[in-house]
Design an enzyme around this catalytic site. Structure first.
Site, PDB file in Angstrom:
ATOM      1  N   TYR A  98       5.091  16.016  -9.432  1.00 34.28           N
ATOM      2  CA  TYR A  98       5.952  16.740 -10.364  1.00 34.28           C
ATOM      3  C   TYR A  98       6.828  17.813  -9.707  1.00 34.28           C
ATOM      4  CZ  TYR A  98       3.184  15.090 -14.453  1.00 34.28           C
ATOM      5  OH  TYR A  98       2.570  14.351 -15.433  1.00 34.28           O
ATOM      6  N   HIS A 155      -1.091  18.115 -19.749  1.00 33.38           N
ATOM      7  CA  HIS A 155      -1.502  16.750 -19.378  1.00 33.38           C
ATOM      8  C   HIS A 155      -2.937  16.546 -19.836  1.00 33.38           C
ATOM      9  CE1 HIS A 155      -2.506  13.241 -16.922  1.00 33.38           C
ATOM     10  NE2 HIS A 155      -1.205  13.056 -16.749  1.00 33.38           N
ATOM     11  N   ASP A 163      -6.819  15.939 -19.673  1.00 30.76           N
ATOM     12  CA  ASP A 163      -7.701  16.480 -18.626  1.00 30.76           C
ATOM     13  C   ASP A 163      -8.380  15.388 -17.777  1.00 30.76           C
ATOM     14  OD1 ASP A 163      -9.518  15.519 -20.432  1.00 30.76           O
ATOM     15  OD2 ASP A 163     -10.461  17.454 -20.874  1.00 30.76           O
ATOM     16  N   THR A 214      -8.064  11.886 -25.040  1.00 33.55           N
ATOM     17  CA  THR A 214      -8.576  11.169 -26.220  1.00 33.55           C
ATOM     18  C   THR A 214      -9.272   9.873 -25.795  1.00 33.55           C
ATOM     19  OG1 THR A 214      -6.634  12.018 -27.353  1.00 33.55           O
ATOM     20  CG2 THR A 214      -7.898  10.323 -28.506  1.00 33.55           C
ATOM     21  N   ASP A 259      -8.901 -25.487   8.296  1.00 30.11           N
ATOM     22  CA  ASP A 259      -7.596 -25.253   7.661  1.00 30.11           C
ATOM     23  C   ASP A 259      -6.630 -26.388   8.016  1.00 30.11           C
ATOM     24  OD1 ASP A 259      -5.367 -24.059   6.531  1.00 30.11           O
ATOM     25  OD2 ASP A 259      -5.091 -22.594   8.143  1.00 30.11           O
TER      26      ASP A 259
HETATM   27  C1  SPV Z   1      -2.849 -18.540   6.231  1.00 27.26           C
HETATM   28  O1  SPV Z   1      -3.251 -17.397   5.946  1.00 27.26           O
HETATM   29  O2  SPV Z   1      -3.456 -19.553   5.918  1.00 27.26           O
HETATM   30  C2  SPV Z   1      -1.597 -18.695   6.955  1.00 27.26           C
HETATM   31  C3  SPV Z   1      -1.156 -17.655   7.895  1.00 27.26           C
HETATM   32  O3  SPV Z   1      -0.992 -19.738   6.826  1.00 27.26           O
HETATM   33  S1  SPV Z   1      -1.746 -18.096   9.434  1.00 27.26           S
HETATM   34  O4  SPV Z   1      -3.182 -18.248   9.363  1.00 27.26           O
HETATM   35  O5  SPV Z   1      -1.360 -17.025  10.372  1.00 27.26           O
HETATM   36  O6  SPV Z   1      -1.109 -19.357   9.823  1.00 27.26           O
HETATM   37 MG    MG Z   2      -2.087 -21.275   5.938  1.00 24.89          MG
END
Ligand code: SPV
Ligand code: MG
Length: 431
Positions: free
Chosen positions: A75, A89, A91, A122, A204
């Site tokens: 503020y 304001h 509390d 409130t 992955d």
């Molecule tokens: C993920 O997080 O799956 C990605 C980013 O694709 S990396 O792992 O850096 O490829």
């Molecule tokens: Mg990825």
């Protein structure tokens, strides 16, 4: 006549606000500040109602003499401008991160003898329900999907945290810090293919199928409101990708990022240690175009991820691809690198920005982690993704606990490093 100032950061006026106004009227002329959108998002309150409508809503409250814009969470500026005799304001700001704002108000008022009034907050079921509804509205697909584009506009730089479950979603949603007089939180969530797969004990390599990945999104969506950026890997076959786009859009996901690789996808951080093949510019552009063609809403984004630096093809190749992908309709570009230093990323961003000032740029600073958000933003980056740090912090902690139990043949020795039973029982709010 004395003046009294209060500031509202709300989409709905309820009994609690009216109680504050009624109390304020007893002290003098009431001036009400409406917190700007920029300040609201900094404060972790994403507005579901436009700023103009919030101003109108406050103007309609009886007995207010003036409505002003407050464009900072703290503020000090507004107090210096208005020099009110009092600030009032609820509390509730005596506790938690809001305490820092209260302290700041007290300091500013003390400079000229102004006074702070803490009005009793409130608490009742109706007020609680209204607050809850206001928050839950943000989880609706239309609102959530649009939130990423809006955040980029309001924040300039959006910070996304990796999530792969309801629990990690809650961490991204709720973690909020006050540090050196600044508030901060994550603006968005990243559903990483690496961490989603890892959580399932799978590699992955696009092995976890879309149905399962959508299930993860749904788990996250059930307990959060923040926008979601989905790691779409290669996007798969174009004929399949168009269905993915439709599903993500319908669910309320804000963006999908697809990478320009083909064949068996491996994680980028392996770089050239494993065989990975980049798609041709032509094929990848067709995939982007097909996705954009089926998209139904304005707010959904298809972001093209360039793997040229990962595959050591150089910056010129990355730039050529970036401009081609934007031309094909990509709503943004993600550039990835696995170097320890950010130099090639920054060089790419500078060169991209020489020709393109507007397409959002996304980076994932996993290996080049010394670079700051500000540096990245100064080079034109709009989205920073912290792609795997939650998973990488949880895993060693869990392995250590498992080992300690095995070594000690009981759990007493690990107890000090654990969350208490009370904390785990009350961690999740009930409706
Ligand atoms: C993920 O997080 O799956 C990605 C980013 O694709 S990396 O792992 O850096 O490829
Ligand atoms: Mg990825």
């Amino acid at each position: 006549m004395k003046t009294i100032y209060t500031c509202f950061c709300t989409d709905v006026i309820h009994e609690g606000h009216l109680n504050i106004i009624n109390l304020a009227k007893q002290y003098g002329e009431v001036i009400v500040g409406v917190l700007s959108d920029e300040a609201m998002v900094r404060y972790n309150r994403f507005p579901a109602v436009s700023f103009e409508d919030r101003v109108k809503m406050v103007e309609q409250i009886e007995g207010i003499s003036k409505v002003v814009i407050q464009d900072k969470v703290f503020y000090d500026d507004i107090i210096r401008t208005l020099r009110p005799d009092y600030v009032i304001h609820g509390d509730n700001w005596k506790e938690g991160p809001m305490r820092a704002i209260r302290e700041n108000v007290k300091e500013e008022l003390a400079k000229y003898g102004g006074e702070l009034i803490d009005a009793p907050y409130t608490y009742n079921e109706t007020v609680r329900r209204i607050d809850l509804k206001m928050r839950e509205k943000l989880a609706m697909p239309e609102v959530r999907r649009h939130r990423l584009k809006k955040m980029i506009k309001l924040r300039g730089l959006v910070k996304a945290l990796e999530v792969h479950s309801g629990l990690t979603g809650l961490i991204a949603e709720k973690t909020f810090v006050e540090h050196n007089g600044e508030f901060d939180q994550f603006d968005a969530m990243w559903i990483s293919s690496l961490c989603d797969s890892t959580a399932k004990g799978k590699p992955d390599i696009e092995l976890v199928d879309m149905t399962s990945r959508f299930r993860t999104i749904d788990d996250v969506m059930e307990v959060t409101t923040k926008p979601i950026i989905f790691d779409g890997d290669t996007g798969g076959l174009t004929e399949h990708f168009v269905y993915t786009v439709r599903s993500l859009e319908r669910m309320g996901v804000s963006a999908v990022i697809i990478e320009d690789k083909k064949g068996l996808k491996k994680n980028s951080l392996f770089g050239t240690e494993v065989e990975q093949t980049q798609d041709s510019i032509e094929n990848f552009c067709s995939k982007i175009k097909a996705g954009k063609k089926v998209q139904l809403t304005e707010s959904f984004m298809i972001i093209a991820r360039i793997e040229s630096l990962i595959l050591e093809k150089g910056i010129d190749d990355a730039l050529e691809r970036a401009f081609a992908y934007v031309e094909a309709g990509a709503d943004g570009i993600m550039i990835h690198s696995r170097k320890k230093e950010p130099d090639e990323i920054l060089e790419f961003c500078d060169k991209f920005r020489e020709k393109n000032k507007t397409s959002p740029l996304v980076v994932v600073p996993t290996t080049f982690n010394s670079v700051t958000e500000k540096e990245l933003h100064d080079h034109g980056v709009n989205i920073v993704i912290y792609a795997n740090q939650l998973t990488r912090s949880a895993f060693p902690a869990m392995v250590n606990t498992a080992k300690q139990i095995l070594i000690n043949h009981r759990a007493k020795e690990v107890d000090d490093s654990l969350m208490s039973i009370k904390e785990i029982l009350t961690l999740i709010d009930e409706l």
